[in-house]
Write a protein that holds these residues in place. Structure first.
Motif, PDB file in Angstrom:
ATOM      1  N   ILE A  59     -10.333   9.199  -4.108  1.00 36.72           N
ATOM      2  CA  ILE A  59     -10.329   7.803  -4.560  1.00 36.72           C
ATOM      3  C   ILE A  59      -9.015   7.469  -5.266  1.00 36.72           C
ATOM      4  O   ILE A  59      -8.434   6.406  -5.066  1.00 36.72           O
ATOM      5  CB  ILE A  59     -11.539   7.528  -5.481  1.00 36.72           C
ATOM      6  CG1 ILE A  59     -12.832   7.644  -4.686  1.00 36.72           C
ATOM      7  CG2 ILE A  59     -11.422   6.156  -6.134  1.00 36.72           C
ATOM      8  CD1 ILE A  59     -14.082   7.531  -5.541  1.00 36.72           C
ATOM      9  N   GLY A  60      -8.551   8.420  -6.086  1.00 34.00           N
ATOM     10  CA  GLY A  60      -7.322   8.174  -6.820  1.00 34.00           C
ATOM     11  C   GLY A  60      -6.089   8.591  -6.059  1.00 34.00           C
ATOM     12  O   GLY A  60      -5.202   7.771  -5.788  1.00 34.00           O
ATOM     13  N   GLN A  91      -5.565   9.634  -2.883  1.00 28.42           N
ATOM     14  CA  GLN A  91      -5.367   9.191  -1.509  1.00 28.42           C
ATOM     15  C   GLN A  91      -5.360   7.673  -1.381  1.00 28.42           C
ATOM     16  O   GLN A  91      -4.563   7.101  -0.614  1.00 28.42           O
ATOM     17  CB  GLN A  91      -6.460   9.767  -0.611  1.00 28.42           C
ATOM     18  CG  GLN A  91      -6.254   9.455   0.870  1.00 28.42           C
ATOM     19  CD  GLN A  91      -7.266  10.178   1.744  1.00 28.42           C
ATOM     20  OE1 GLN A  91      -7.966  11.079   1.282  1.00 28.42           O
ATOM     21  NE2 GLN A  91      -7.356   9.786   3.009  1.00 28.42           N
ATOM     22  N   TYR A  92      -6.223   7.012  -2.149  1.00 27.93           N
ATOM     23  CA  TYR A  92      -6.373   5.561  -1.985  1.00 27.93           C
ATOM     24  C   TYR A  92      -5.795   4.751  -3.141  1.00 27.93           C
ATOM     25  O   TYR A  92      -5.809   3.523  -3.104  1.00 27.93           O
ATOM     26  CB  TYR A  92      -7.854   5.217  -1.785  1.00 27.93           C
ATOM     27  CG  TYR A  92      -8.419   5.826  -0.530  1.00 27.93           C
ATOM     28  CD1 TYR A  92      -8.064   5.335   0.729  1.00 27.93           C
ATOM     29  CD2 TYR A  92      -9.273   6.924  -0.595  1.00 27.93           C
ATOM     30  CE1 TYR A  92      -8.562   5.913   1.884  1.00 27.93           C
ATOM     31  CE2 TYR A  92      -9.776   7.505   0.564  1.00 27.93           C
ATOM     32  CZ  TYR A  92      -9.417   7.002   1.799  1.00 27.93           C
ATOM     33  OH  TYR A  92      -9.897   7.576   2.958  1.00 27.93           O
ATOM     34  N   GLY A  93      -5.277   5.406  -4.170  1.00 26.07           N
ATOM     35  CA  GLY A  93      -4.577   4.709  -5.236  1.00 26.07           C
ATOM     36  C   GLY A  93      -5.469   3.865  -6.124  1.00 26.07           C
ATOM     37  O   GLY A  93      -4.994   2.885  -6.718  1.00 26.07           O
ATOM     38  N   MET A  94      -6.753   4.211  -6.256  1.00 27.19           N
ATOM     39  CA  MET A  94      -7.678   3.434  -7.079  1.00 27.19           C
ATOM     40  C   MET A  94      -8.102   4.248  -8.311  1.00 27.19           C
ATOM     41  O   MET A  94      -7.856   5.452  -8.401  1.00 27.19           O
ATOM     42  CB  MET A  94      -8.900   3.020  -6.263  1.00 27.19           C
ATOM     43  CG  MET A  94      -8.546   2.160  -5.044  1.00 27.19           C
ATOM     44  SD  MET A  94      -9.997   1.535  -4.164  1.00 27.19           S
ATOM     45  CE  MET A  94     -10.667   3.063  -3.481  1.00 27.19           C
ATOM     46  N   SER A  95      -8.762   3.576  -9.257  1.00 26.63           N
ATOM     47  CA  SER A  95      -9.206   4.221 -10.494  1.00 26.63           C
ATOM     48  C   SER A  95     -10.699   4.002 -10.672  1.00 26.63           C
ATOM     49  O   SER A  95     -11.204   2.889 -10.464  1.00 26.63           O
ATOM     50  CB  SER A  95      -8.478   3.643 -11.714  1.00 26.63           C
ATOM     51  OG  SER A  95      -7.080   3.726 -11.562  1.00 26.63           O
ATOM     52  N   VAL A  96     -11.408   5.061 -11.058  1.00 29.37           N
ATOM     53  CA  VAL A  96     -12.843   4.950 -11.345  1.00 29.37           C
ATOM     54  C   VAL A  96     -13.007   4.597 -12.816  1.00 29.37           C
ATOM     55  O   VAL A  96     -12.711   5.401 -13.698  1.00 29.37           O
ATOM     56  CB  VAL A  96     -13.575   6.266 -11.028  1.00 29.37           C
ATOM     57  CG1 VAL A  96     -15.076   6.122 -11.340  1.00 29.37           C
ATOM     58  CG2 VAL A  96     -13.385   6.640  -9.557  1.00 29.37           C
ATOM     59  N   MET A  97     -13.458   3.372 -13.077  1.00 27.04           N
ATOM     60  CA  MET A  97     -13.596   2.896 -14.447  1.00 27.04           C
ATOM     61  C   MET A  97     -14.895   3.355 -15.083  1.00 27.04           C
ATOM     62  O   MET A  97     -14.953   3.636 -16.284  1.00 27.04           O
ATOM     63  CB  MET A  97     -13.517   1.371 -14.468  1.00 27.04           C
ATOM     64  CG  MET A  97     -13.594   0.744 -15.846  1.00 27.04           C
ATOM     65  SD  MET A  97     -13.487  -1.071 -15.777  1.00 27.04           S
ATOM     66  CE  MET A  97     -15.089  -1.463 -15.037  1.00 27.04           C
ATOM     67  N   ALA A  98     -15.973   3.430 -14.282  1.00 27.75           N
ATOM     68  CA  ALA A  98     -17.280   3.808 -14.826  1.00 27.75           C
ATOM     69  C   ALA A  98     -18.189   4.256 -13.691  1.00 27.75           C
ATOM     70  O   ALA A  98     -17.931   3.972 -12.506  1.00 27.75           O
ATOM     71  CB  ALA A  98     -17.907   2.644 -15.589  1.00 27.75           C
ATOM     72  N   VAL A 126      -5.382   5.157 -16.563  1.00 27.55           N
ATOM     73  CA  VAL A 126      -4.639   3.905 -16.580  1.00 27.55           C
ATOM     74  C   VAL A 126      -5.260   2.995 -15.522  1.00 27.55           C
ATOM     75  O   VAL A 126      -5.180   3.268 -14.322  1.00 27.55           O
ATOM     76  CB  VAL A 126      -3.144   4.133 -16.284  1.00 27.55           C
ATOM     77  CG1 VAL A 126      -2.402   2.802 -16.261  1.00 27.55           C
ATOM     78  CG2 VAL A 126      -2.539   5.058 -17.316  1.00 27.55           C
ATOM     79  N   LEU A 127      -5.916   1.919 -15.966  1.00 27.21           N
ATOM     80  CA  LEU A 127      -6.616   1.018 -15.057  1.00 27.21           C
ATOM     81  C   LEU A 127      -5.686  -0.032 -14.461  1.00 27.21           C
ATOM     82  O   LEU A 127      -5.938  -0.540 -13.366  1.00 27.21           O
ATOM     83  CB  LEU A 127      -7.772   0.327 -15.782  1.00 27.21           C
ATOM     84  CG  LEU A 127      -8.854   1.247 -16.352  1.00 27.21           C
ATOM     85  CD1 LEU A 127      -9.951   0.420 -17.012  1.00 27.21           C
ATOM     86  CD2 LEU A 127      -9.432   2.144 -15.272  1.00 27.21           C
ATOM     87  N   ALA A 128      -4.649  -0.399 -15.198  1.00 29.78           N
ATOM     88  CA  ALA A 128      -3.711  -1.406 -14.712  1.00 29.78           C
ATOM     89  C   ALA A 128      -2.367  -1.194 -15.395  1.00 29.78           C
ATOM     90  O   ALA A 128      -2.292  -0.613 -16.477  1.00 29.78           O
ATOM     91  CB  ALA A 128      -4.230  -2.818 -14.977  1.00 29.78           C
ATOM     92  N   ASP A 139      -2.318   1.863  -6.685  1.00 29.80           N
ATOM     93  CA  ASP A 139      -1.154   2.755  -6.520  1.00 29.80           C
ATOM     94  C   ASP A 139      -0.341   2.866  -7.805  1.00 29.80           C
ATOM     95  O   ASP A 139       0.894   2.935  -7.788  1.00 29.80           O
ATOM     96  CB  ASP A 139      -0.247   2.272  -5.378  1.00 29.80           C
ATOM     97  CG  ASP A 139      -0.918   2.380  -4.018  1.00 29.80           C
ATOM     98  OD1 ASP A 139      -1.765   3.272  -3.855  1.00 29.80           O
ATOM     99  OD2 ASP A 139      -0.606   1.566  -3.130  1.00 29.80           O
ATOM    100  N   LEU A 140      -1.012   2.905  -8.943  1.00 27.02           N
ATOM    101  CA  LEU A 140      -0.325   2.991 -10.226  1.00 27.02           C
ATOM    102  C   LEU A 140       0.424   4.305 -10.384  1.00 27.02           C
ATOM    103  O   LEU A 140       1.460   4.357 -11.041  1.00 27.02           O
ATOM    104  CB  LEU A 140      -1.328   2.852 -11.382  1.00 27.02           C
ATOM    105  CG  LEU A 140      -2.254   1.632 -11.369  1.00 27.02           C
ATOM    106  CD1 LEU A 140      -3.172   1.668 -12.571  1.00 27.02           C
ATOM    107  CD2 LEU A 140      -1.437   0.365 -11.358  1.00 27.02           C
ATOM    108  N   ALA A 141      -0.127   5.357  -9.814  1.00 25.63           N
ATOM    109  CA  ALA A 141       0.423   6.695 -10.058  1.00 25.63           C
ATOM    110  C   ALA A 141       1.796   6.892  -9.449  1.00 25.63           C
ATOM    111  O   ALA A 141       2.497   7.847  -9.799  1.00 25.63           O
ATOM    112  CB  ALA A 141      -0.533   7.764  -9.520  1.00 25.63           C
ATOM    113  N   THR A 142       2.210   5.987  -8.543  1.00 24.57           N
ATOM    114  CA  THR A 142       3.488   6.178  -7.853  1.00 24.57           C
ATOM    115  C   THR A 142       4.583   5.232  -8.335  1.00 24.57           C
ATOM    116  O   THR A 142       5.685   5.244  -7.788  1.00 24.57           O
ATOM    117  CB  THR A 142       3.302   5.973  -6.339  1.00 24.57           C
ATOM    118  OG1 THR A 142       2.805   4.642  -6.095  1.00 24.57           O
ATOM    119  CG2 THR A 142       2.303   6.987  -5.784  1.00 24.57           C
ATOM    120  N   LEU A 143       4.298   4.412  -9.352  1.00 29.76           N
ATOM    121  CA  LEU A 143       5.293   3.476  -9.871  1.00 29.76           C
ATOM    122  C   LEU A 143       6.066   4.098 -11.030  1.00 29.76           C
ATOM    123  O   LEU A 143       5.462   4.488 -12.029  1.00 29.76           O
ATOM    124  CB  LEU A 143       4.622   2.187 -10.354  1.00 29.76           C
ATOM    125  CG  LEU A 143       4.231   1.156  -9.307  1.00 29.76           C
ATOM    126  CD1 LEU A 143       3.498  -0.002  -9.965  1.00 29.76           C
ATOM    127  CD2 LEU A 143       5.463   0.648  -8.568  1.00 29.76           C
TER     128      LEU A 143
END
Length: 615
Positions: free
Chosen positions: A264-265, A267-274, A362-364, A375-379
Motif C-alpha cells: 500500500i505504501g 508500491q502504491y504511494g499511499m498511507s494507512v491512517m487508521a 506522514v499523511l500529507a 507518493d510522499l516518500a519519493t519527494l
C-alpha cells in the motif's frame, strides 16, 4: 610580497600562472559552484583552502589556520551558549510569550515578534532565533485569527536587523578577524550598538507602518500550512479529499499480511491512517500491524491508486466518509517542518527511513505551495515544506527531540524536557561571558568558550548536546574561506581592488567609498552567504581605507553591516526561506517589502557610520 611558486606542494600546471590570476580562478570556480548549488558551500570552502595551499598562494601551515582562528572559536562558543539557553528553557520563554499573547491586533503582533527576534539575535544565530519563535508565533497567529503572511516575514527580518547591533553575528565576527589579520584592532562586543540599534528600531518602525501594507494578504488556509488542531489541519491539507475506505473480505490476499508488506505504501504511494476493526478504531497503525479479515483500512491517496487494490481481493467502498476522530489521548496529529540547518533537506522520507526511525506516518506534505498526499516518500524535502504527521505521543515526542525537525505546535504533554532548574545559572553564565568580553577583560573567543565550558560543567547541557549544537557546516564554511583573506593580502589582490574602488569613488570622499562598499556588499549578499561576502570584501575594504588614509575599522564596518541587509531575496539568508511555508510567501514578495527596507537601512547606516566612526 613575493610568492614562492617552487614550493614542493605547488601544482606544476600553475607554476607559471600569476598568483593573482590563480586566486581569481579559484574564487570564480568556487562562487560558480556555490551559486549553482553544484556542491555544498562547506565542501567548496574546504576545496578553496586546499587549492590555495596546493598552488602555493599561502603556506602549507596556513591552509587550515581558519580552524584555530578566534572567529571560528567564537562562533562555536556562541552555538553552545545558545543551546544551553534552549536546553534550560530560557529561549522557550520567548516563544511562550508569543503563544500566550492575546491582546493587540496585527500591528501589536508584528511589534512583538520583531522585538523578540531582534533581542534573541543579539546572542544567538539568526535561524536559531527564528526556530525558537516560529512555533509560538504560529500558535498566536491562529488563535488571534491573524494572517500569517503579515507576521512571519517581519519576524525573519527582525533577526537580521538585530544582528547588526552585536559582534556575535557571524559576518561581524569574520570582518573583525580580517581586521586582526591585517594588523588592525578587531571590534569589541559593543562596537556595533550605536549604529545597529537605531537601524533595528527604524526597521521595526518601517514594518509597523509602510512595510505592513506591502506584505501580501493571502488566505492562510490556502497557503499557510501552519495550523493548530486536527480539524483545521485536515482541512488545510485537504486530507479527506484523498480518503479511501478499503474493506478486506476473508478471501483477500491481503489478509494476515503486515501493512508494511502489503505494498500500500511502497508500491502504491499511499498511507494507512487508521484501521476499523470490530467497532474499534486503530489510529496510526504500526507498519507491523497485521491486516485481518473484515478490517476496513482508511487509506490516504489517489482514488485510482486505491482501485488497484481490487486485484488483491479488496473492496473499495464508494462512500469514503469518516465521521470519527483521527486523534485521541494516545495519538496526535501535528505539523512538522525541517529545522534550520536540517540534514533532511534534499532527502526523501524513504531515504530518511522516517517511518522506521520515528514510528509515525506522514499523511500529507505541503510542497510547492500545495498539499501532496500521494507518493510522499519519493519527494525530496525542501525548506518551506511542512509535513502532516500522525503518530503516538511517544513518536511525536521522539520527533520533537530530533534536531532535524521542528514540531510547530506539539501537544502540551509532548514538549521535550528541559533543565528548568538550571535556567537562572544559564542566564548568569551568558551575562558573565558577554560582560567580560564587553569590558575587554578577556578576548571574545576566550569569553564565549569559557561560557560554553561552564554551561557543560554546571549541567545546562551535556557534552554530546554541545557537539550536536554546533553547526559544523557553518564552521567548515568559515574556516575554509578565511585563508582567502590571507591570500588576497599576500597576492596584492586586495590592494589592487582597493585601488580600483579608490579610483572610482575617492574623488567623492571616504563616505562615498564606504557607501560603495556597503552597496556592493548588500548586492553580493543577496546571492551568496554573508559569511563568504565578508571574507572576500573585508580585506578590500581595509586596503581601500589604507589607500585613501581613512580608518580601516570604519570602512570595514560598512562591509559588516552590509552583510545583514538580507531582505530582497529568499536566498539571501536561510531564515527567509525558513518562514516561506509558514507565511505562504512567494519569491516576489521579498523584494516588494525588502527593497524599501534596504534603502532605509542603507541611508541610516551611511549616516550613522559617518557620525559615529568618522571614516
Amino acid at each position: 610580497m613575493a610568492v614562492n611558486w617552487t614550493n614542493s606542494l605547488s601544482l606544476p600546471v600553475l607554476t607559471s600562472i600569476s598568483p593573482v590570476v590563480a586566486l581569481t580562478l579559484i574564487l570564480a570556480i568556487a562562487f560558480a559552484l556555490m551559486l549553482t548549488d553544484r556542491l555544498r558551500p562547506d565542501l567548496v570552502a574546504i576545496g578553496v583552502a586546499l587549492s590555495l595551499g596546493l598552488t602555493g598562494i599561502i603556506e602549507p601551515n596556513e591552509v587550515f589556520i581558519g580552524f584555530s582562528s578566534s572567529a571560528v572559536v567564537t562562533i562555536i562558543g556562541i552555538f553552545i551558549l545558545a543551546q544551553g539557553l534552549q536546553r534550560t528553557g530560557v529561549t522557550r520563554a520567548f516563544g511562550r510569550v508569543l503563544a500566550q499573547a492575546n491582546r493587540g491586533g496585527e500591528r501589536g503582533m508584528i511589534a512583538l515578534v520583531m522585538s523578540s527576534g531582534a533581542c534573541l539575535s543579539l546572542f544567538m544565530n539568526n535561524i536559531a532565533a527564528a526556530a525558537v519563535l516560529l512555533p509560538g508565533a504560529v500558535d498566536a497567529v491562529k488563535r488571534r485569527k491573524l494572517i500569517p503572511s503579515k507576521i512571519m516575514m517581519p519576524m525573519a527580518f527582525a533577526t537580521s536587523l538585530g544582528g547588526m547591533a552585536t559582534l556575535l553575528t557571524t559576518a561581524n565576527i569574520v570582518v573583525s578577524e580580517a581586521l586582526t589579520v591585517s594588523g588592525q584592532r578587531g571590534y569589541g562586543l559593543l562596537d556595533f550598538v550605536l549604529v545597529g540599534v537605531p537601524v533595528t528600531l527604524a526597521g521595526i518602525l518601517f514594518m509597523l507602518t509602510l512595510g505592513r501594507r506591502l506584505l501580501p494578504t493571502r488566505d492562510p488556509t490556502a497557503l499557510d500550512p501552519a495550523r493548530a488542531n486536527s480539524h483545521v489541519l485536515t482541512e488545510s491539507y485537504e486530507l479527506f479529499q484523498r480518503l479511501n475506505r478499503i474493506r478486506i473480505p476473508p478471501t483477500s490476499s491481503l489478509v494476515n499480511q503486515r501493512i508494511v508488506d502489503s505494498g500500500i505504501g511502497k508500491q502504491y504511494g499511499m498511507s494507512v491512517m487508521a484501521v476499523l476493526r470490530n467497532g474499534q478504531t486503530v489510529l496510526a497503525p504500526s507498519p507491523d500491524e497485521i491486516i485481518r479479515a473484515h478490517d476496513t483500512l482508511l487509506v490516504i491517496g489517489r482514488r485510482e491508486r486505491a482501485e488497484q487494490l481490487r486485484q488483491y481481493g479488496a473492496i473499495v467502498e464508494p462512500d469514503s466518509q469518516f465521521e470519527g476522530e483521527i486523534t485521541s489521548d494516545d495519538v496526535s496529529l501535528v505539523e512538522v517542518i525541517p529545522a534550520p540547518r536540517s540534514r533532511a533537506i534534499g532527502q526523501t522520507l524513504r531515504q530518511l527511513r522516517f517511518r522506521e526511525k520515528f514510528g509515525a506516518s506522514v499523511l500529507a506534505l505541503w510542497h510547492g505551495g500545495r498539499s501532496v498526499r500521494t507518493d510522499l516518500a519519493t519527494l525530496p524535502l525542501e525548506f518551506g515544506d511542512a509535513m502532516l504527521v500522525h503518530g503516538s505521543r511517544e513518536a511525536i515526542s521522539l520527533l520533537q527531540s530530533d534536531s532535524d525537525f521542528l514540531v510547530l505546535r506539539p501537544p502540551a504533554a509532548e514538549e521535550s524536557p528541559v533543565r528548568a532548574d538550571r535556567a537562572v545559572v544559564a542566564v548568569v553564565i551568558l551575562i558573565a561571558a558577554l560582560t567580560t568580553a564587553a569590558l575587554d577583560i578577556v578576548p571574545i573567543a576566550l569569553a564565549t568558550m569559557l561560557g560554553a565550558l561552564a554551561m557543560v560543567l554546571v549541567g545546562c547541557l551535556s557534552m554530546d548536546e554541545a557537539y550536536r549544537a554546533i553547526d559544523w557546516r557553518a564552521v567548515f564554511l568559515i574556516a575554509g574561506m578565511l585563508p582567502v583573506s590571507i591570500a588576497m593580502q599576500r597576492t596584492g589582490a586586495a590592494d589592487e581592488l582597493g585601488r580600483v574602488i579608490t579610483a572610482l569613488l575617492s574623488g567623492f570622499g571616504p563616505v562615498a567609498v564606504g557607501a560603495g562598499l556597503l552597496t556592493l556588499t548588500m548586492l553580493l549578499t543577496q546571492v551568496m552567504s554573508g559569511q563568504v561576502t565578508a571574507v572576500v570584501l573585508a580585506p578590500i575594504a581595509i586596503s581601500t581605507a589604507q589607500a585613501i588614509g581613512s580608518d580601516p575599522r570604519a570602512m570595514a564596518m560598512f562591509v559588516a553591516l552590509g552583510c545583514s541587509l538580507t531582505f530582497i531575496t529568499p536566498s539571501a539568508h536561510p531564515v527567509n526561506t525558513f518562514v516561506m511555508g509558514a507565511g505562504g510567501y512567494q519569491a516576489s514578495d521579498y523584494p516588494r517589502v525588502g527593497v524599501p527596507l534596504t534603502l532605509i537601512c542603507v541611508i541610516l547606516i551611511i549616516a550613522l557610520v559617518t557620525f559615529v566612526w568618522r571614516p
